[in-house]
Design an enzyme around this catalytic site. Structure first.
Site, mmCIF file in Angstrom:
data_model
loop_
_atom_site.group_PDB
_atom_site.id
_atom_site.type_symbol
_atom_site.label_atom_id
_atom_site.label_comp_id
_atom_site.label_asym_id
_atom_site.label_seq_id
_atom_site.Cartn_x
_atom_site.Cartn_y
_atom_site.Cartn_z
ATOM 1 N N TRP A 282 0.823 -1.221 0.000
ATOM 2 C CA TRP A 282 0.000 0.000 0.000
ATOM 3 C C TRP A 282 0.848 1.258 0.000
ATOM 4 O O TRP A 282 0.471 2.248 -0.618
ATOM 5 C CB TRP A 282 -1.002 -0.026 1.166
ATOM 6 N N ASP B 69 -1.135 6.682 6.781
ATOM 7 C CA ASP B 69 -2.217 5.799 6.357
ATOM 8 C C ASP B 69 -2.418 4.799 7.497
ATOM 9 O O ASP B 69 -1.558 3.960 7.755
ATOM 10 C CB ASP B 69 -1.806 5.084 5.053
ATOM 11 N N LYS C 254 -11.986 -1.742 8.084
ATOM 12 C CA LYS C 254 -11.280 -2.768 8.868
ATOM 13 C C LYS C 254 -11.591 -2.611 10.361
ATOM 14 O O LYS C 254 -12.052 -3.536 10.997
ATOM 15 C CB LYS C 254 -9.787 -2.695 8.628
HETATM 16 N N1 PMP Z 1 -3.930 1.284 2.853
HETATM 17 C C1 PMP Z 1 -3.916 0.140 3.561
HETATM 18 C C2 PMP Z 1 -2.916 -0.013 4.672
HETATM 19 C C3 PMP Z 1 -4.809 -0.889 3.246
HETATM 20 O O1 PMP Z 1 -4.786 -2.031 3.937
HETATM 21 C C4 PMP Z 1 -5.750 -0.700 2.191
HETATM 22 C C5 PMP Z 1 -6.790 -1.722 1.824
HETATM 23 N N2 PMP Z 1 -6.580 -2.999 2.176
HETATM 24 C C6 PMP Z 1 -5.705 0.496 1.474
HETATM 25 C C7 PMP Z 1 -4.798 1.469 1.849
HETATM 26 C C8 PMP Z 1 -6.645 0.744 0.343
HETATM 27 O O2 PMP Z 1 -7.871 1.064 0.866
HETATM 28 P P1 PMP Z 1 -9.178 1.276 -0.006
HETATM 29 O O3 PMP Z 1 -9.573 -0.060 -0.528
HETATM 30 O O4 PMP Z 1 -10.143 1.843 0.993
HETATM 31 O O5 PMP Z 1 -8.873 2.229 -1.095
#
Ligand code: PMP
Length: 356
Positions: free
Chosen positions: A99, A169, A193
């Site tokens: 990510w 994030d 989450k």
């Molecule tokens: N950052 C992290 C640490 C994640 O775990 C995720 C999704 N698993 C995201 C960003 C992306 O999130 P989204 O699907 O809400 O765009």
């Protein structure tokens, strides 16, 4: 619900039964309408939004001088909005997994990305110590991913960035432990989450960063638009915000983040202890970077891994398959995941090892 199973999914993921029950009971009960039918300009929704915001502020002990926004587009949209609104020439990124790399890809569209740290050559098995982060001159901010959902790693030390704004994030560890919000200029998280269902993204942003976002950008992509309009510039995700309120009420009624953290530590320790006392299971995260939320481990081979996952499923434990980038097993044990589910997993791990 009597047939509830142990849901180890990485996200969307388990929600507290108390929140689901509250939502079910109130579903039709908004002045002759359902929550799904009410106007986002109604007094009923005003009250929901105000309470949800206040719960975020109270639970995270957010000092004054921050905006709390409820946006759409997931954390992935933040990957682009952050550099679009806040980067001047360059920004620093600590790269600790899949990510963070996605965040870097978007930031490169808007300026120079400088790598403040990377554990890529170590297969993303760890997060940096505060002293390992290099902050460059004239950087607009440092971006970190506090919990790496796929690799099962989490920052155990929050870097000290001085005057450089720290942006985090926290999609997969928001509200899982006590943190000093004043160390951060911005925190963001997809809700799905730890704090709600999919469809809403929480953004906590210091006013001086909001002030930077008065730029020539499409209206919806400016933080200033959402801050000025209390997240009501356009139709917000009414239902996800409403469900998030129920989840935050549950956190509050459980004793707040301090109490939640205590249980989270107990849950994670049970699985890590099971890994550490076995020669069969191997943890993939370095011990100084282990995540409280996503516990990742491997078995001796793929065949055993598959067998483990399918036998666990037959016993009512689902969502244990590791992400394809890492393989193995991943037990996501977010705030709402019950201690008894962790105990069931640990008992199953012992039983499976004995048989294998
Ligand atoms: N950052 C992290 C640490 C994640 O775990 C995720 C999704 N698993 C995201 C960003 C992306 O999130 P989204 O699907 O809400 O765009």
């Amino acid at each position: 619900m009597t047939n509830r199973i142990f849901n180890f999914n990485a996200g969307p993921s388990i929600l507290p039964l108390a929140a689901l029950t509250e939502v079910r009971e109130e579903m039709m009960n908004f002045g002759g309408m359902s929550i799904l039918e009410i106007s986002h300009r109604s007094k009923e929704f005003d009250a929901i939004l105000a309470e949800t915001k206040q719960l975020v502020i109270d639970l995270m002990k957010i000092p004054s001088g921050y905006q709390v926004l409820f946006l759409t587009g997931g954390a992935s949209t933040q990957f682009a909005m952050i550099p679009m609104n806040l980067m001047d020439k360059a920004a620093d990124y600590a790269v600790t997994g899949y990510w963070s790399k996605k965040a870097v890809t978007e930031a490169k569209l808007f300026g120079e990305v400088r790598t403040a740290f990377t554990s890529e050559t170590e297969k993303f098995a760890r997060c940096p110590k505060a002293s390992e982060i290099k902050i460059s001159d004239n950087t607009s901010y440092l971006h970190i991913t506090t919990n790496n959902t796929i690799y099962g790693t989490e920052y155990h030390e929050i870097p000290n960035t001085g005057n450089t704004p720290l942006i985090a994030d926290m999609s997969s560890d928001i509200m899982c432990r006590e943190l000093d919000v004043s160390r951060f200029a911005m925190i963001y998280a997809g809700a799905q989450k730890n704090i709600g269902p999919a469809g809403v993204t929480l953004v906590i942003m210091r006013d001086d960063l909001v002030a930077r976002s008065y730029r020539t950008l499409p209206t919806m992509f400016k933080y200033s638009t959402h801050a000025e309009n209390n997240s009501l510039y356009n139709t917000p995700p009414v239902f996800p915000i409403y469900v998030t309120r129920s989840v935050l009420r549950w956190i509050k009624n459980s004793g707040g983040i301090t109490a939640i953290e205590k249980v989270n530590r107990e849950k994670a320790k049970l699985i890590y202890d099971a890994i550490d006392t076995s020669n069969f299971y191997k943890g993939t995260a370095a011990s100084d970077s282990r995540s409280l939320m996503n516990v990742t481990f491997t078995l001796p081979n793929d065949e055993l891994t598959e067998k483990f996952i399918s036998e666990a499923k037959a016993k009512g434990m689902v969502g244990l398959k590791g992400h394809r980038a890492l393989g193995g097993v991943r037990a996501s044990i977010y705030n709402a995941f019950p201690l008894e589910g962790v105990k069931a997993l640990v008992a199953f791990m012992a039983e499976f090892e004995k048989k294998a």
